[in-house]
Design a protein around this motif. Sequence first.
Motif, PDB file in Angstrom:
ATOM      1  N   ILE A  43      42.635   3.957  40.186  1.00 20.79           N
ATOM      2  CA  ILE A  43      41.296   4.053  39.614  1.00 20.79           C
ATOM      3  C   ILE A  43      40.262   4.367  40.684  1.00 20.79           C
ATOM      4  O   ILE A  43      39.352   5.176  40.475  1.00 20.79           O
ATOM      5  CB  ILE A  43      40.935   2.744  38.880  1.00 20.79           C
ATOM      6  N   ALA A  44      40.386   3.745  41.855  1.00 19.35           N
ATOM      7  CA  ALA A  44      39.454   4.024  42.947  1.00 19.35           C
ATOM      8  C   ALA A  44      39.533   5.490  43.373  1.00 19.35           C
ATOM      9  O   ALA A  44      38.504   6.153  43.582  1.00 19.35           O
ATOM     10  CB  ALA A  44      39.760   3.114  44.141  1.00 19.35           C
ATOM     11  N   THR A  45      40.747   6.008  43.491  1.00 20.60           N
ATOM     12  CA  THR A  45      40.933   7.406  43.872  1.00 20.60           C
ATOM     13  C   THR A  45      40.392   8.338  42.798  1.00 20.60           C
ATOM     14  O   THR A  45      39.765   9.357  43.099  1.00 20.60           O
ATOM     15  CB  THR A  45      42.424   7.698  44.118  1.00 20.60           C
ATOM     16  N   MET A  46      40.625   7.995  41.523  1.00 18.68           N
ATOM     17  CA  MET A  46      40.131   8.827  40.423  1.00 18.68           C
ATOM     18  C   MET A  46      38.609   8.882  40.418  1.00 18.68           C
ATOM     19  O   MET A  46      38.021   9.939  40.181  1.00 18.68           O
ATOM     20  CB  MET A  46      40.648   8.310  39.082  1.00 18.68           C
ATOM     21  N   ALA A  47      37.953   7.738  40.672  1.00 14.55           N
ATOM     22  CA  ALA A  47      36.494   7.718  40.702  1.00 14.55           C
ATOM     23  C   ALA A  47      35.951   8.645  41.789  1.00 14.55           C
ATOM     24  O   ALA A  47      35.013   9.425  41.553  1.00 14.55           O
ATOM     25  CB  ALA A  47      36.003   6.284  40.932  1.00 14.55           C
ATOM     26  N   VAL A  48      36.548   8.578  42.974  1.00 13.42           N
ATOM     27  CA  VAL A  48      36.117   9.455  44.077  1.00 13.42           C
ATOM     28  C   VAL A  48      36.391  10.911  43.734  1.00 13.42           C
ATOM     29  O   VAL A  48      35.558  11.795  43.984  1.00 13.42           O
ATOM     30  CB  VAL A  48      36.832   9.064  45.382  1.00 13.42           C
ATOM     31  N   LEU A  49      37.533  11.166  43.133  1.00 20.89           N
ATOM     32  CA  LEU A  49      37.932  12.531  42.781  1.00 20.89           C
ATOM     33  C   LEU A  49      36.964  13.149  41.776  1.00 20.89           C
ATOM     34  O   LEU A  49      36.532  14.300  41.934  1.00 20.89           O
ATOM     35  CB  LEU A  49      39.349  12.509  42.210  1.00 20.89           C
ATOM     36  N   ILE A  50      36.602  12.386  40.746  1.00 22.31           N
ATOM     37  CA  ILE A  50      35.683  12.905  39.721  1.00 22.31           C
ATOM     38  C   ILE A  50      34.312  13.202  40.325  1.00 22.31           C
ATOM     39  O   ILE A  50      33.740  14.287  40.110  1.00 22.31           O
ATOM     40  CB  ILE A  50      35.558  11.899  38.561  1.00 22.31           C
ATOM     41  N   MET A  51      33.776  12.246  41.070  1.00 23.81           N
ATOM     42  CA  MET A  51      32.427  12.415  41.619  1.00 23.81           C
ATOM     43  C   MET A  51      32.376  13.525  42.661  1.00 23.81           C
ATOM     44  O   MET A  51      31.420  14.318  42.695  1.00 23.81           O
ATOM     45  CB  MET A  51      31.946  11.085  42.207  1.00 23.81           C
ATOM     46  N   SER A  52      33.378  13.603  43.528  1.00 24.13           N
ATOM     47  CA  SER A  52      33.376  14.656  44.552  1.00 24.13           C
ATOM     48  C   SER A  52      33.581  16.030  43.924  1.00 24.13           C
ATOM     49  O   SER A  52      32.940  17.006  44.331  1.00 24.13           O
ATOM     50  CB  SER A  52      34.443  14.373  45.614  1.00 24.13           C
ATOM     51  N   ASN A  53      34.454  16.122  42.928  1.00 23.71           N
ATOM     52  CA  ASN A  53      34.645  17.394  42.225  1.00 23.71           C
ATOM     53  C   ASN A  53      33.337  17.870  41.596  1.00 23.71           C
ATOM     54  O   ASN A  53      32.985  19.052  41.665  1.00 23.71           O
ATOM     55  CB  ASN A  53      35.707  17.241  41.129  1.00 23.71           C
ATOM     56  N   LEU A  54      32.631  16.933  40.944  1.00 24.30           N
ATOM     57  CA  LEU A  54      31.367  17.288  40.294  1.00 24.30           C
ATOM     58  C   LEU A  54      30.350  17.809  41.304  1.00 24.30           C
ATOM     59  O   LEU A  54      29.759  18.887  41.109  1.00 24.30           O
ATOM     60  CB  LEU A  54      30.807  16.069  39.559  1.00 24.30           C
ATOM     61  N   LEU A  55      30.127  17.081  42.379  1.00 21.90           N
ATOM     62  CA  LEU A  55      29.097  17.481  43.349  1.00 21.90           C
ATOM     63  C   LEU A  55      29.476  18.770  44.066  1.00 21.90           C
ATOM     64  O   LEU A  55      28.622  19.648  44.270  1.00 21.90           O
ATOM     65  CB  LEU A  55      28.881  16.354  44.357  1.00 21.90           C
ATOM     66  N   ILE A  56      30.735  18.915  44.425  1.00 24.31           N
ATOM     67  CA  ILE A  56      31.169  20.134  45.118  1.00 24.31           C
ATOM     68  C   ILE A  56      31.041  21.343  44.196  1.00 24.31           C
ATOM     69  O   ILE A  56      30.643  22.429  44.627  1.00 24.31           O
ATOM     70  CB  ILE A  56      32.614  19.968  45.631  1.00 24.31           C
ATOM     71  N   SER A  57      31.353  21.157  42.916  1.00 26.03           N
ATOM     72  CA  SER A  57      31.199  22.254  41.964  1.00 26.03           C
ATOM     73  C   SER A  57      29.731  22.647  41.805  1.00 26.03           C
ATOM     74  O   SER A  57      29.402  23.838  41.733  1.00 26.03           O
ATOM     75  CB  SER A  57      31.778  21.850  40.606  1.00 26.03           C
ATOM     76  N   CYS A 109      44.972  13.863  50.687  1.00 25.94           N
ATOM     77  CA  CYS A 109      45.019  15.316  50.519  1.00 25.94           C
ATOM     78  C   CYS A 109      44.825  15.744  49.067  1.00 25.94           C
ATOM     79  O   CYS A 109      44.500  16.907  48.804  1.00 25.94           O
ATOM     80  CB  CYS A 109      46.329  15.874  51.061  1.00 25.94           C
ATOM     81  N   ILE A 110      45.018  14.832  48.124  1.00 30.94           N
ATOM     82  CA  ILE A 110      44.788  15.174  46.713  1.00 30.94           C
ATOM     83  C   ILE A 110      43.326  15.550  46.513  1.00 30.94           C
ATOM     84  O   ILE A 110      43.003  16.559  45.875  1.00 30.94           O
ATOM     85  CB  ILE A 110      45.150  13.987  45.794  1.00 30.94           C
ATOM     86  N   ILE A 111      42.422  14.741  47.047  1.00 26.24           N
ATOM     87  CA  ILE A 111      40.990  14.943  46.811  1.00 26.24           C
ATOM     88  C   ILE A 111      40.486  16.197  47.500  1.00 26.24           C
ATOM     89  O   ILE A 111      39.809  17.031  46.886  1.00 26.24           O
ATOM     90  CB  ILE A 111      40.195  13.706  47.279  1.00 26.24           C
ATOM     91  N   LEU A 112      40.811  16.352  48.778  1.00 24.26           N
ATOM     92  CA  LEU A 112      40.381  17.553  49.500  1.00 24.26           C
ATOM     93  C   LEU A 112      41.030  18.799  48.902  1.00 24.26           C
ATOM     94  O   LEU A 112      40.411  19.859  48.814  1.00 24.26           O
ATOM     95  CB  LEU A 112      40.715  17.435  50.988  1.00 24.26           C
ATOM     96  N   GLY A 113      42.276  18.676  48.466  1.00 19.90           N
ATOM     97  CA  GLY A 113      42.985  19.803  47.861  1.00 19.90           C
ATOM     98  C   GLY A 113      42.324  20.279  46.580  1.00 19.90           C
ATOM     99  O   GLY A 113      42.148  21.481  46.361  1.00 19.90           O
ATOM    100  N   ARG A 114      41.921  19.339  45.712  1.00 23.92           N
ATOM    101  CA  ARG A 114      41.262  19.734  44.460  1.00 23.92           C
ATOM    102  C   ARG A 114      39.880  20.314  44.739  1.00 23.92           C
ATOM    103  O   ARG A 114      39.424  21.220  44.036  1.00 23.92           O
ATOM    104  CB  ARG A 114      41.147  18.536  43.521  1.00 23.92           C
ATOM    105  N   ALA A 115      39.208  19.785  45.753  1.00 21.08           N
ATOM    106  CA  ALA A 115      37.896  20.322  46.108  1.00 21.08           C
ATOM    107  C   ALA A 115      38.016  21.781  46.549  1.00 21.08           C
ATOM    108  O   ALA A 115      37.228  22.642  46.140  1.00 21.08           O
ATOM    109  CB  ALA A 115      37.272  19.484  47.218  1.00 21.08           C
ATOM    110  N   GLU A 116      39.010  22.065  47.368  1.00 19.68           N
ATOM    111  CA  GLU A 116      39.183  23.405  47.930  1.00 19.68           C
ATOM    112  C   GLU A 116      39.729  24.395  46.904  1.00 19.68           C
ATOM    113  O   GLU A 116      39.273  25.538  46.827  1.00 19.68           O
ATOM    114  CB  GLU A 116      40.125  23.330  49.141  1.00 19.68           C
ATOM    115  N   THR A 117      40.706  23.959  46.110  1.00 17.56           N
ATOM    116  CA  THR A 117      41.389  24.907  45.216  1.00 17.56           C
ATOM    117  C   THR A 117      40.774  25.001  43.830  1.00 17.56           C
ATOM    118  O   THR A 117      40.974  26.004  43.145  1.00 17.56           O
ATOM    119  CB  THR A 117      42.876  24.535  45.065  1.00 17.56           C
TER     120      THR A 117
END
Length: 222
Positions: A43-57, A109-117
């Motif tokens: 859940i902690a990783t998912m929260a970071v993933l959602i928020m970082s994906n949103l801001l980077i997009s 690497c999941i989070i940075l990978g989704r941000a980049e790709t």
Amino acid sequence: MKKVLERLYNGIIKENPTFVLMLGMCPTLAVTTNAKNGLGMGIATMAVLIMSNLLISLLRKIIPNGVRVPVYIIIIASFVTIVEMLMHAYATSLYSSLGIFIPLIVVNCIILGRAETYASKNNPILSIFDGVGIGLGFSIGLTVIGMIRELIGAGTLFGKQILPETYEPVSIFVMAPGAFFVLAILCAIQNKFNLKGANRHTKGKGGCSGNCAECTKKEGEE
């Protein structure tokens, strides 16, 4: 709507980061000694993933290409710090159990990978659901591994006794070798049910070729 559902399906099944992409193995093997730890880390990783994906997009058109990776890391680190502080304040026991692996979400690497790709190339709505899908896939993976290890290794689930008190726990399952063993079995099951999809572009070559970029290109052509 179709693309949204596709992102959720891909993240949970087709591109599951734990059982298919084999990413984030450090927390997967280290914190899944019980189901609670696995779910909390997921859940902690998912929260970071959602928020970082949103801001980077949202910022994808104004971030200079030459410094995009450092910017992504700063964004991810900021959200990890927020999540860490919230866990420290409101989930102290879980915070203590996960320890150093919470700040290490920054280098997952999941989070940075989704941000980049993905997030850097798609709109905010799809990026959010990509984060939800991948995050759910990761959470499910860690929770299932934690449940199996805890049940066999201690006879409990989420801290509650499930198996009879006469059950003799197999302690190796809450140790490092047990993590590798459970992960291997679950990956084998996942590969068995996902074999058709894995072989889609590699008929006669014995499975996935490992060339993800080429597969993505062919999917776009289809």
